[in-house]
Design an enzyme around this catalytic site. Structure first.
Site, PDB file in Angstrom:
ATOM      1  N   LYS A 292      -1.432  92.285  15.009  1.00 35.93           N
ATOM      2  CA  LYS A 292      -2.298  92.124  13.865  1.00 35.93           C
ATOM      3  C   LYS A 292      -3.755  93.275  14.082  1.00 35.93           C
ATOM      4  O   LYS A 292      -4.309  93.100  12.522  1.00 35.93           O
ATOM      5  CB  LYS A 292      -3.185  90.812  13.724  1.00 35.93           C
ATOM      6  CG  LYS A 292      -3.883  90.217  13.178  1.00 35.93           C
ATOM      7  CD  LYS A 292      -3.872  88.706  13.377  1.00 35.93           C
ATOM      8  CE  LYS A 292      -5.088  88.311  14.745  1.00 35.93           C
ATOM      9  NZ  LYS A 292      -6.662  88.365  14.342  1.00 35.93           N
ATOM     10  N   ASN A 293      -4.283  93.243  14.316  1.00 34.08           N
ATOM     11  CA  ASN A 293      -5.708  93.611  15.902  1.00 34.08           C
ATOM     12  C   ASN A 293      -5.445  94.910  15.474  1.00 34.08           C
ATOM     13  O   ASN A 293      -6.533  95.933  14.544  1.00 34.08           O
ATOM     14  CB  ASN A 293      -6.473  93.332  16.868  1.00 34.08           C
ATOM     15  CG  ASN A 293      -6.622  91.580  16.680  1.00 34.08           C
ATOM     16  OD1 ASN A 293      -6.137  90.808  15.676  1.00 34.08           O
ATOM     17  ND2 ASN A 293      -6.370  91.045  17.935  1.00 34.08           N
TER      18      ASN A 293
ATOM     19  N   CYS B 245     -17.552  81.737  13.216  1.00 33.29           N
ATOM     20  CA  CYS B 245     -15.802  81.510  12.657  1.00 33.29           C
ATOM     21  C   CYS B 245     -15.708  80.585  13.877  1.00 33.29           C
ATOM     22  O   CYS B 245     -16.876  80.262  14.544  1.00 33.29           O
ATOM     23  CB  CYS B 245     -15.114  82.280  12.878  1.00 33.29           C
ATOM     24  SG  CYS B 245     -15.092  83.160  14.266  1.00 33.29           S
TER      25      CYS B 245
ATOM     26  N   ARG C 115     -20.316  85.490  16.789  1.00 34.46           N
ATOM     27  CA  ARG C 115     -19.542  86.781  16.265  1.00 34.46           C
ATOM     28  C   ARG C 115     -20.867  87.592  15.347  1.00 34.46           C
ATOM     29  O   ARG C 115     -20.583  87.954  14.565  1.00 34.46           O
ATOM     30  CB  ARG C 115     -18.127  86.319  16.033  1.00 34.46           C
ATOM     31  CG  ARG C 115     -17.465  86.248  16.821  1.00 34.46           C
ATOM     32  CD  ARG C 115     -15.660  85.061  16.063  1.00 34.46           C
ATOM     33  NE  ARG C 115     -15.457  87.082  16.425  1.00 34.46           N
ATOM     34  CZ  ARG C 115     -14.116  86.530  15.676  1.00 34.46           C
ATOM     35  NH1 ARG C 115     -13.749  85.984  15.230  1.00 34.46           N
ATOM     36  NH2 ARG C 115     -13.233  88.122  16.061  1.00 34.46           N
TER      37      ARG C 115
ATOM     38  N   ASP D 188      -7.654  86.425  23.931  1.00 33.12           N
ATOM     39  CA  ASP D 188      -6.679  85.316  23.282  1.00 33.12           C
ATOM     40  C   ASP D 188      -5.645  84.740  23.954  1.00 33.12           C
ATOM     41  O   ASP D 188      -4.981  83.654  22.752  1.00 33.12           O
ATOM     42  CB  ASP D 188      -5.873  86.995  21.688  1.00 33.12           C
ATOM     43  CG  ASP D 188      -6.889  88.099  21.505  1.00 33.12           C
ATOM     44  OD1 ASP D 188      -8.330  86.835  20.966  1.00 33.12           O
ATOM     45  OD2 ASP D 188      -7.948  88.858  21.814  1.00 33.12           O
TER      46      ASP D 188
ATOM     47  N   ARG E 299      -1.731  83.998   9.999  1.00 35.08           N
ATOM     48  CA  ARG E 299      -3.356  84.767   9.739  1.00 35.08           C
ATOM     49  C   ARG E 299      -2.650  85.858  11.171  1.00 35.08           C
ATOM     50  O   ARG E 299      -2.607  87.058  10.673  1.00 35.08           O
ATOM     51  CB  ARG E 299      -4.530  84.758  10.458  1.00 35.08           C
ATOM     52  CG  ARG E 299      -5.197  83.017   9.729  1.00 35.08           C
ATOM     53  CD  ARG E 299      -6.552  82.983  10.264  1.00 35.08           C
ATOM     54  NE  ARG E 299      -7.705  84.274  10.099  1.00 35.08           N
ATOM     55  CZ  ARG E 299      -8.367  84.714  10.088  1.00 35.08           C
ATOM     56  NH1 ARG E 299      -9.122  82.979  10.168  1.00 35.08           N
ATOM     57  NH2 ARG E 299      -9.084  85.645  10.078  1.00 35.08           N
TER      58      ARG E 299
END
Ligand code: EPU
Length: 430
Positions: free
Chosen positions: A25-26, A119, A124, A307, A403
């Site tokens: 994803k990243n 978020c 952030r 994470d 996501r």
């Protein structure tokens, strides 16, 4: 109010078997921003089928990028970029949208972008991104919650980051590719996703050295070439499935990965008593008994990844003894705590140390409950807890999980789990 989908997890099954994970994803999100640098066609393979990627592709198409999504691949043509002004929803839903500012300004000379908000895991801010862009000659004004960025002459610069931010490193390294002269980023982040982004940029003809170290040097080029690039595997999905093997007292092998990227997690898993076997491109984790407690501090790569903090908390919730986790990257990445506690975990925010310390007093077992994911990795933690719990766990907030985890139920079920997505009941119209 309409009912949302839930994931129903039947606990108590040992997961056994072998799986692969999707593309990262990243890495994908950073690479998709960098596509805006070129007017040549880019083909990306192994792109994960997750909602964050879909969202980014939609945003790119609003900027005039032609997007052709096929099975696992995306063909992108950014030859005709438009001066689209994104809405705050475009940037708040997915924060990496802001990393388009540099590439857009490099191509178009000007771009407007709403201020990205905080978020569920923290504030952030984007101060390091702005500082670096300004060093490269970009003028940035901020009015009415909108940044207006302009540049006449994008030039290389010496940039020292106060903190090794993954996002700022990716954004500035990407922008520097089209700047005139040399850019040196000092105290750069070293995450594997930065190495993959650099590999992508180099495949288009960029001149980058030092990626994966704390000093990255970019010599600007005038033009980039077409490319066909394969997105590498998702190390965070891989870590989650390895933890699924351990928490369910099973044996799970994840193949097609770079074991080195999991070093910090492997070390902690071994400390808890799990067995970890390692091959050139695979890892296998097994555990027969209750894990031992361990203390963990999250730090930028190669340290223990933030994470994996929430998924690891679920695992340590059933450990023998008390574990302390210090979360140093995000100020409020603790949305999983009240939900795990509803399942019988005993986790406290550490009052003495800081709001971002979690003291986890291990319990013998968890029990199934109805819980809600507050963010992506909180969702992963709840699924792991559900796999180990007695009874059935129903998890809502699937929009967060979708996501970043591709075909999650299918992968878990192939290992012997019983995980089912339950659609809300919609009465037939009469
Ligand atoms: N920060 C600043 N100023 C900045 C930039 C960052 O103060 O200008 C702070 C952030 O507020 C945060 C910390 O620095 O507290 C870390 O931010 P970083 O820039 O390193 O993270 P990111 O690029 O925003 C990426 C991943 C995150 C992952 C972090 C850390 C993507 C899309 N996101 O975020 O992934 O946690 O790096 O490795 O690449 C996830 O996948 O669940 C996730 C949140």
């Amino acid at each position: 109010m309409s009912q949302a989908e839930v994931l129903r997890v039947e606990g108590g099954r040992s997961l056994t078997g072998e799986i692969t994970v999707s593309g990262s994803k990243n890495a994908s999100l950073a690479i998709l921003c960098a596509v805006a640098l070129t007017d040549e066609v880019v083909v990306l393979d192994n792109v994960p089928n997750i909602s964050d990627v879909d969202h980014k592709l939609r945003l790119l198409s609003r900027f005039g990028v032609k997007v052709d999504k096929r099975e696992g691949s995306v063909i992108l043509d950014a030859s005709r970029l438009d001066l689209y002004a994104p809405q705050s929803n475009d940037v708040n839903k997915i924060r990496t949208s802001f990393y388009l500012v540099g590439p857009m300004v490099a191509r178009l000379g000007e771009v407007r972008f709403p201020t990205p908000g905080g978020c569920n895991i923290g504030l952030r801010p984007v101060d390091l991104h702005l500082m670096g862009l300004r060093r490269m000659g970009v003028e940035i004004d901020h009015h009415n919650d909108e940044y207006i960025a302009r540049v006449d002459h994008l030039r290389g610069a010496d940039i020292v980051l106060d903190f090794a931010s993954a996002g700022a490193t990716q954004h500035l390294m990407t922008t520097a590719v089209l700047a005139e002269g040399e850019t040196v980023i000092t105290n750069a982040a070293c995450e594997p996703e930065i190495v993959s982004l650099a590999a992508f940029l180099k495949s288009m003809g960029a001149n980058i050295k030092g990626e994966g170290t704390s000093r990255i040097v970019v010599q600007g080029v005038k033009k980039l070439n077409p490319t066909n690039f394969e997105i590498p595997h998702d190390r965070l999905q891989a870590g989650t499935y390895l933890l699924a093997g351990a928490i369910s007292k099973g044996r799970v092998k994840v193949t097609g990965i770079v074991p080195d990227y999991q070093m910090a997690l492997i070390e902690k898993l071994r400390d808890t008593g799990a067995e970890v076997e390692e091959g050139a491109d695979w890892l296998e984790v097994s555990l027969k008994r209750r894990p031992h407690s361990v203390d963990v501090t999250t730090t930028p790569y190669p340290g223990f990844p933030t994470d994996m903090q929430q998924p690891l908390s679920a695992y340590l919730a059933i450990a023998n003894g008390t574990s302390v986790i210090k979360e140093t990257i995000y100020e409020s990445r603790g949305g999983h705590v009240p939900e795990l506690n509803r399942m019988g975990a005993m986790i406290k925010h550490g009052a003495a140390a800081s709001a971002s310390s979690f003291i986890i007093q291990g319990v013998e077992s968890l029990s199934g409950a109805s819980v809600k994911a507050s963010d992506l990795r909180a969702g992963a933690a709840l699924i792991l807890a559900g796999l180990a719990a007695d009874g059935t766990t129903e998890i809502s907030g699937l929009e967060f999980i979708d996501r970043g985890y591709e075909r999650l139920e299918e992968r878990l079920n192939s290992l012997g789990a019983k995980v089912e997505r339950i659609q809300p009941f919609t009465p037939e119209k009469v």
